[in-house]
Design a protein around this motif. Sequence first.
Motif, PDB file in Angstrom:
ATOM      1  N   UNK A 137       0.998 -14.604  12.314  1.00 12.94           N
ATOM      2  CA  UNK A 137      -0.007 -14.998  13.298  1.00 12.94           C
ATOM      3  C   UNK A 137      -1.109 -13.936  13.363  1.00 12.94           C
ATOM      4  N   UNK A 138      -2.316 -14.328  13.043  1.00 13.23           N
ATOM      5  CA  UNK A 138      -3.413 -13.350  12.959  1.00 13.23           C
ATOM      6  C   UNK A 138      -3.703 -12.689  14.301  1.00 13.23           C
ATOM      7  N   UNK A 139      -3.315 -13.307  15.389  1.00  8.31           N
ATOM      8  CA  UNK A 139      -3.605 -12.750  16.716  1.00  8.31           C
ATOM      9  C   UNK A 139      -2.850 -11.453  16.967  1.00  8.31           C
TER      10      UNK A 139
ATOM     11  N   UNK B  21     -11.214 -16.181   0.793  1.00 11.04           N
ATOM     12  CA  UNK B  21     -11.353 -14.743   0.936  1.00 11.04           C
ATOM     13  C   UNK B  21     -10.003 -14.246   1.453  1.00 11.04           C
ATOM     14  N   UNK B  22      -9.467 -13.216   0.826  1.00  9.94           N
ATOM     15  CA  UNK B  22      -8.167 -12.672   1.196  1.00  9.94           C
ATOM     16  C   UNK B  22      -8.352 -11.329   1.906  1.00  9.94           C
ATOM     17  N   UNK B  23      -7.651 -11.188   3.032  1.00 12.01           N
ATOM     18  CA  UNK B  23      -7.763  -9.993   3.864  1.00 12.01           C
ATOM     19  C   UNK B  23      -6.401  -9.321   4.029  1.00 12.01           C
ATOM     20  N   UNK B  24      -6.435  -8.012   4.020  1.00 14.84           N
ATOM     21  CA  UNK B  24      -5.280  -7.193   4.344  1.00 14.84           C
ATOM     22  C   UNK B  24      -5.363  -6.821   5.819  1.00 14.84           C
ATOM     23  N   UNK B  25      -4.222  -6.752   6.513  1.00 14.00           N
ATOM     24  CA  UNK B  25      -4.250  -6.435   7.941  1.00 14.00           C
ATOM     25  C   UNK B  25      -2.982  -5.690   8.351  1.00 14.00           C
TER      26      UNK B  25
ATOM     27  N   UNK C 114      -8.966 -16.934   4.244  1.00 12.82           N
ATOM     28  CA  UNK C 114      -9.855 -17.841   4.953  1.00 12.82           C
ATOM     29  C   UNK C 114     -10.754 -18.540   3.962  1.00 12.82           C
ATOM     30  N   UNK C 115     -10.621 -19.853   3.903  1.00 13.05           N
ATOM     31  CA  UNK C 115     -11.472 -20.681   3.056  1.00 13.05           C
ATOM     32  C   UNK C 115     -12.673 -21.134   3.876  1.00 13.05           C
ATOM     33  N   UNK C 116     -13.788 -21.484   3.215  1.00 13.74           N
ATOM     34  CA  UNK C 116     -14.977 -21.918   3.946  1.00 13.74           C
ATOM     35  C   UNK C 116     -14.681 -23.095   4.868  1.00 13.74           C
ATOM     36  N   UNK C 117     -15.081 -22.977   6.124  1.00 11.70           N
ATOM     37  CA  UNK C 117     -14.889 -24.046   7.085  1.00 11.70           C
ATOM     38  C   UNK C 117     -13.490 -24.152   7.651  1.00 11.70           C
ATOM     39  N   UNK C 118     -12.631 -23.204   7.293  1.00 14.17           N
ATOM     40  CA  UNK C 118     -11.246 -23.253   7.783  1.00 14.17           C
ATOM     41  C   UNK C 118     -10.916 -21.987   8.560  1.00 14.17           C
ATOM     42  N   UNK C 119      -9.855 -22.071   9.345  1.00 14.91           N
ATOM     43  CA  UNK C 119      -9.412 -20.899  10.104  1.00 14.91           C
ATOM     44  C   UNK C 119      -8.683 -19.921   9.175  1.00 14.91           C
ATOM     45  N   UNK C 120      -8.699 -18.673   9.581  1.00 15.53           N
ATOM     46  CA  UNK C 120      -7.937 -17.668   8.838  1.00 15.53           C
ATOM     47  C   UNK C 120      -6.453 -17.935   9.046  1.00 15.53           C
ATOM     48  N   UNK C 121      -5.702 -17.882   7.948  1.00 13.57           N
ATOM     49  CA  UNK C 121      -4.280 -18.183   8.027  1.00 13.57           C
ATOM     50  C   UNK C 121      -3.454 -17.076   7.378  1.00 13.57           C
ATOM     51  N   UNK C 122      -2.248 -16.908   7.896  1.00  9.98           N
ATOM     52  CA  UNK C 122      -1.341 -15.923   7.343  1.00  9.98           C
ATOM     53  C   UNK C 122      -0.731 -16.407   6.031  1.00  9.98           C
ATOM     54  N   UNK C 123      -0.675 -15.547   5.046  1.00  8.40           N
ATOM     55  CA  UNK C 123      -0.135 -15.870   3.733  1.00  8.40           C
ATOM     56  C   UNK C 123       1.239 -15.213   3.546  1.00  8.40           C
ATOM     57  N   UNK C 124       1.292 -13.911   3.790  1.00 10.16           N
ATOM     58  CA  UNK C 124       2.530 -13.159   3.614  1.00 10.16           C
ATOM     59  C   UNK C 124       2.468 -11.897   4.450  1.00 10.16           C
ATOM     60  N   UNK C 125       3.638 -11.441   4.866  1.00  7.89           N
ATOM     61  CA  UNK C 125       3.706 -10.244   5.697  1.00  7.89           C
ATOM     62  C   UNK C 125       4.971  -9.473   5.370  1.00  7.89           C
TER      63      UNK C 125
END
Length: 126
Positions: free
Chosen positions: A109-111, A93-97, A39-50
């Motif tokens: 899809x983050x949902x 910012x990179x997140x693990x999920x 997630x970059x500032x002002x942008x939605x969180x997006x999937x990078x890799x799974x």
Amino acid sequence: QVQLVESGGGSVQSGGSLRLSCAASGYTFSRCYMGWFRQAPGKEREGVASIYTATGNTYYAGSVKGRFTISRDNAKNTLDLQMDSLKSEDTAMYYCAVAYQTTAPSPLDKRGYNYWGQGTQVTVSS
């Protein structure tokens, strides 16, 4: 309780590399989707890799395909993201999920993800 702790973020120049790692604990991860999002500032969180841990099948966003590699170490219970040929637009910012039973239309899809780490910052300067 699932816990995810990311590490490995930092600052790098354009064209450089970074390796992110996510330490997972608290439950079994043998049959789930584990992913990296950003997630970059002002942008939605997006999937990078799974990755689907039961089969090892991997999925990548078009913007990172060929540059990023997701991998899973079952013995260590870690999820890694090797990022090469980094660009300024990778700054985020990179997140693990983790997703155990997702009904979302895509593994990126983050949902569909139930558990999230606190994130690690990646900054790429041009």
